[in-house]
Design an enzyme around this catalytic site. Sequence first.
Site, PDB file in Angstrom:
ATOM      1  N   ARG A   1      41.113  40.326  32.874  1.00  0.00           N
ATOM      2  CA  ARG A   1      42.008  41.424  32.498  1.00  0.00           C
ATOM      3  C   ARG A   1      42.802  41.142  31.231  1.00  0.00           C
ATOM      4  O   ARG A   1      43.032  42.044  30.433  1.00  0.00           O
ATOM      5  CB  ARG A   1      42.981  41.692  33.637  1.00  0.00           C
ATOM      6  CG  ARG A   1      42.276  42.257  34.826  1.00  0.00           C
ATOM      7  CD  ARG A   1      43.193  42.412  35.999  1.00  0.00           C
ATOM      8  NE  ARG A   1      42.438  43.025  37.074  1.00  0.00           N
ATOM      9  CZ  ARG A   1      42.918  43.258  38.281  1.00  0.00           C
ATOM     10  NH1 ARG A   1      44.147  42.912  38.581  1.00  0.00           N
ATOM     11  NH2 ARG A   1      42.171  43.825  39.191  1.00  0.00           N
TER      12      ARG A   1
ATOM     13  N   HIS B   1      46.849  45.423  33.248  1.00  0.00           N
ATOM     14  CA  HIS B   1      45.560  45.897  33.742  1.00  0.00           C
ATOM     15  C   HIS B   1      44.988  46.806  32.655  1.00  0.00           C
ATOM     16  O   HIS B   1      45.694  47.675  32.152  1.00  0.00           O
ATOM     17  CB  HIS B   1      45.768  46.683  35.040  1.00  0.00           C
ATOM     18  CG  HIS B   1      44.510  46.899  35.806  1.00  0.00           C
ATOM     19  ND1 HIS B   1      43.490  47.682  35.334  1.00  0.00           N
ATOM     20  CD2 HIS B   1      44.098  46.423  37.002  1.00  0.00           C
ATOM     21  CE1 HIS B   1      42.500  47.684  36.220  1.00  0.00           C
ATOM     22  NE2 HIS B   1      42.835  46.928  37.240  1.00  0.00           N
TER      23      HIS B   1
ATOM     24  N   LEU C   1      46.933  53.412  38.455  1.00  0.00           N
ATOM     25  CA  LEU C   1      45.797  52.509  38.282  1.00  0.00           C
ATOM     26  C   LEU C   1      44.452  53.203  38.513  1.00  0.00           C
ATOM     27  O   LEU C   1      44.271  53.913  39.498  1.00  0.00           O
ATOM     28  CB  LEU C   1      45.926  51.372  39.296  1.00  0.00           C
ATOM     29  CG  LEU C   1      44.771  50.390  39.315  1.00  0.00           C
ATOM     30  CD1 LEU C   1      44.837  49.471  38.110  1.00  0.00           C
ATOM     31  CD2 LEU C   1      44.792  49.566  40.589  1.00  0.00           C
TER      32      LEU C   1
ATOM     33  N   GLN D   1      50.598  40.239  33.880  1.00  0.00           N
ATOM     34  CA  GLN D   1      49.233  40.771  33.772  1.00  0.00           C
ATOM     35  C   GLN D   1      49.236  42.257  33.414  1.00  0.00           C
ATOM     36  O   GLN D   1      49.852  43.067  34.105  1.00  0.00           O
ATOM     37  CB  GLN D   1      48.499  40.598  35.100  1.00  0.00           C
ATOM     38  CG  GLN D   1      47.096  41.196  35.055  1.00  0.00           C
ATOM     39  CD  GLN D   1      46.232  40.674  36.180  1.00  0.00           C
ATOM     40  OE1 GLN D   1      46.268  41.208  37.282  1.00  0.00           O
ATOM     41  NE2 GLN D   1      45.489  39.630  35.919  1.00  0.00           N
TER      42      GLN D   1
ATOM     43  N   HIS E   1      50.726  45.295  35.398  1.00  0.00           N
ATOM     44  CA  HIS E   1      50.149  45.413  36.736  1.00  0.00           C
ATOM     45  C   HIS E   1      50.690  44.385  37.716  1.00  0.00           C
ATOM     46  O   HIS E   1      50.890  44.674  38.884  1.00  0.00           O
ATOM     47  CB  HIS E   1      48.638  45.244  36.602  1.00  0.00           C
ATOM     48  CG  HIS E   1      47.866  45.489  37.857  1.00  0.00           C
ATOM     49  ND1 HIS E   1      47.990  46.649  38.584  1.00  0.00           N
ATOM     50  CD2 HIS E   1      46.943  44.737  38.514  1.00  0.00           C
ATOM     51  CE1 HIS E   1      47.186  46.593  39.642  1.00  0.00           C
ATOM     52  NE2 HIS E   1      46.545  45.438  39.628  1.00  0.00           N
TER      53      HIS E   1
ATOM     54  N   PHE F   1      33.994  41.373  40.774  1.00  0.00           N
ATOM     55  CA  PHE F   1      35.304  41.666  40.201  1.00  0.00           C
ATOM     56  C   PHE F   1      35.486  40.805  38.966  1.00  0.00           C
ATOM     57  O   PHE F   1      34.852  39.756  38.827  1.00  0.00           O
ATOM     58  CB  PHE F   1      36.401  41.370  41.241  1.00  0.00           C
ATOM     59  CG  PHE F   1      37.241  42.584  41.571  1.00  0.00           C
ATOM     60  CD1 PHE F   1      36.671  43.705  42.152  1.00  0.00           C
ATOM     61  CD2 PHE F   1      38.606  42.611  41.303  1.00  0.00           C
ATOM     62  CE1 PHE F   1      37.439  44.820  42.451  1.00  0.00           C
ATOM     63  CE2 PHE F   1      39.382  43.724  41.597  1.00  0.00           C
ATOM     64  CZ  PHE F   1      38.800  44.834  42.176  1.00  0.00           C
TER      65      PHE F   1
ATOM     66  N   GLU G   1      39.677  48.416  38.989  1.00  0.00           N
ATOM     67  CA  GLU G   1      38.618  47.618  38.375  1.00  0.00           C
ATOM     68  C   GLU G   1      37.277  47.908  39.046  1.00  0.00           C
ATOM     69  O   GLU G   1      36.216  47.746  38.442  1.00  0.00           O
ATOM     70  CB  GLU G   1      38.978  46.138  38.557  1.00  0.00           C
ATOM     71  CG  GLU G   1      38.126  45.189  37.798  1.00  0.00           C
ATOM     72  CD  GLU G   1      38.887  43.865  37.572  1.00  0.00           C
ATOM     73  OE1 GLU G   1      40.036  43.897  37.116  1.00  0.00           O
ATOM     74  OE2 GLU G   1      38.296  42.826  37.866  1.00  0.00           O
TER      75      GLU G   1
ATOM     76  N   ARG H   1      45.984  36.051  36.751  1.00  0.00           N
ATOM     77  CA  ARG H   1      45.422  36.194  38.103  1.00  0.00           C
ATOM     78  C   ARG H   1      44.073  36.891  38.022  1.00  0.00           C
ATOM     79  O   ARG H   1      43.905  37.849  37.269  1.00  0.00           O
ATOM     80  CB  ARG H   1      46.358  37.044  38.958  1.00  0.00           C
ATOM     81  CG  ARG H   1      45.777  37.444  40.295  1.00  0.00           C
ATOM     82  CD  ARG H   1      46.709  38.366  41.049  1.00  0.00           C
ATOM     83  NE  ARG H   1      46.739  39.700  40.509  1.00  0.00           N
ATOM     84  CZ  ARG H   1      46.133  40.759  41.073  1.00  0.00           C
ATOM     85  NH1 ARG H   1      45.444  40.632  42.181  1.00  0.00           N
ATOM     86  NH2 ARG H   1      46.221  41.950  40.515  1.00  0.00           N
TER      87      ARG H   1
END
Length: 586
Positions: free
Chosen positions: A291, A233, A243, A231, A359, A117, A246, A394
């Site tokens: 991100r 995304h 979404l 954040q 996000h 990730f 990822e 994050r």
Amino acid sequence: MELLQHDILIVGGGGAGLRAAIAIGEENPNLSVGVISKIYPMRSHTVSAEGGAAAVIKSNDSLDDHAYDTISGSDWLADQDAVEAFVKEAPEEMVQLEHWGCPWSREPDGSVAVRPFGGMKTERTWYAADKTGFHMLHTLFQTALKYNNITRYDEWFATKLLVHDGRCQGVAALELRTGQIRAIAGKGTILCTGGAGRIFPFTTNAAVKTGDGMALAYRAGVPLKDMEFVQYHPTGLPGTGILITEASRSEGGILINKDGYRYLQDYDLGEPLDVHDPRHPQKRTMELGPRDRLSQAFEKERQKGRTIKGEFGDYVHLDIRHTGEKNIEKKLPFVRELCRNYVGLDPVHELIPVRPVVHYMMGGVHTNIEGETPLPGLFAAGECACVSINGANRLGSNSLTELLVFGARVARAAVRFGVQAGDLATEKIIAQAQQEQRRIRERFFQPGSGQETIAGLRADMTHTMESGAGIYRSEESLRATCDRIREIKGRLGGLELADHSLTFNTELTAALELEYTLEVAEALAHSALARTESRGSHQRTDYPERDDERFLKHSLAYRTDGDPRIEYLDVVITRWPPGERVYGSK
Ligand SMILES: Cc1cc2nc3c(=O)[nH]c(=O)nc-3n(C[C@H](O)[C@H](O)[C@H](O)COP(=O)(O)OP(=O)(O)OC[C@H]3O[C@@H](n4cnc5c(N)ncnc54)[C@H](O)[C@@H]3O)c2cc1C
């Protein structure tokens, strides 16, 4: 008014709320627990999480590596004692979830499968295909059903914290079926109300993510911490903001601009130059960079005119065709389903249009490492809280695990508080709830000037947030946004509801949510204005450098009658002194 009473009250039936409820049952099954949720718990946003949850499990990984990735990903704004506790308790929580029935995806040898990730040095993200949140929430929900001490208030909407004598003693909540406000008392009250993405126009967040718990705490004098860190995304669908996980990039998807060019190769994503892995000739992390950096690269690409113009603003393409139909069906079935249903295309054969969308809120209700807020009797966990392990950015897949670790921790703290707390001032809190009933009736059910609509005010708020407090900000843009938010708050008085009915009055809840989002938007914009540096997701064009001397600090926004007051709090550093943010595989 009848008083409903519990030892511990939890507002929120998502991942954090349900984990907390179970933890109280584990701790002491004789304590009575009330779980209030404005929607049926299984509809909480946790259900929509796709990609996975991070925890160290493989022998080539270590707790220190997970901690370091999280801290450097946070641009050194995370509290390191909280991160150390988090990475240590994470694997135990994940195994526990498996024992409760969570169907983690497997390697061919039967061991738990992990995927890479963004920003993680090694593969440590556990997943259940691309429906991780769905399976986690189901597991928590069915486990919670085993505890007879839990009473659920499904479709009850908390409107106010009941605070007396400097202590939170419960909430006033609207029973949506009857339209009545009731007082629900608790010796400890835990907010698990999730995030606030809905203050922006394009977001992956469900319509219910309106920052209610943050606003309730803020109104009760509890500061909101690190609100300037939002954040984006990098891969949401234009228009809906839905979404595209990822995981589609960890499975090999690449981002290309209008010329079909893999543009991330032109940007510094923080990868070390010496990353050489003989097994992977392509040594750059590229699409698996953090991100914030990927979203910033999109914005630069847009400024260069290399993105595609569309009905919902600019976008680029995500290409997963080369990963193959078999792989997509096995590992990304939900991505295929979403693309087919919402854009009418099949990603096995076609390119997916994507753009950065809001996000996740790194900031939230200020708590310590146990989830205690500065207001005695009030606790918070999950996305509505800021512990903080996420700092200025994050890392994807840390949040689902955070719900488990801090959901359980906060429950233990609330139990400790509840058993030694004095009696509740029941008459006083009933009187407060009665007053809240009158306030809502007078505020919303009497004729206003009728000049404003919920949709109109909401659109004004979301657009000023995007234009002034979006991926890049400046003093000028933020000042304009702060002024506009104040002006929109002033216009709330002109709102008139057409629906005065008591049963499931969704217009009323939308109006209450609009008020909450404006509180959160105000704290966010002012915190961003005051932070004259760039760090993680907070990028100031007028202050492009990180400034550790002045800003290695958490911001705390306090509500006042005028503009919020911003104070600062030192970051806890244990073993990792601030350094450069560097990414890349091990
Ligand atoms: C589309 C999407 C995908 C994601 N994927 C991942 C991922 O793969 N990995 C990862 O780590 N993170 C992921 N995240 C982030 C993560 O899912 C969330 O941060 C997390 O699920 C939030 O959980 P929560 O328990 O704090 O809140 P939620 O699950 O949002 O629950 C909030 C609860 O509060 C209740 N509530 C709110 N306001 C009130 C009120 N006024 N009165 C009564 N009840 C109220 C709601 O009814 C609900 O039950 C994703 C997020 C999104 C949006």
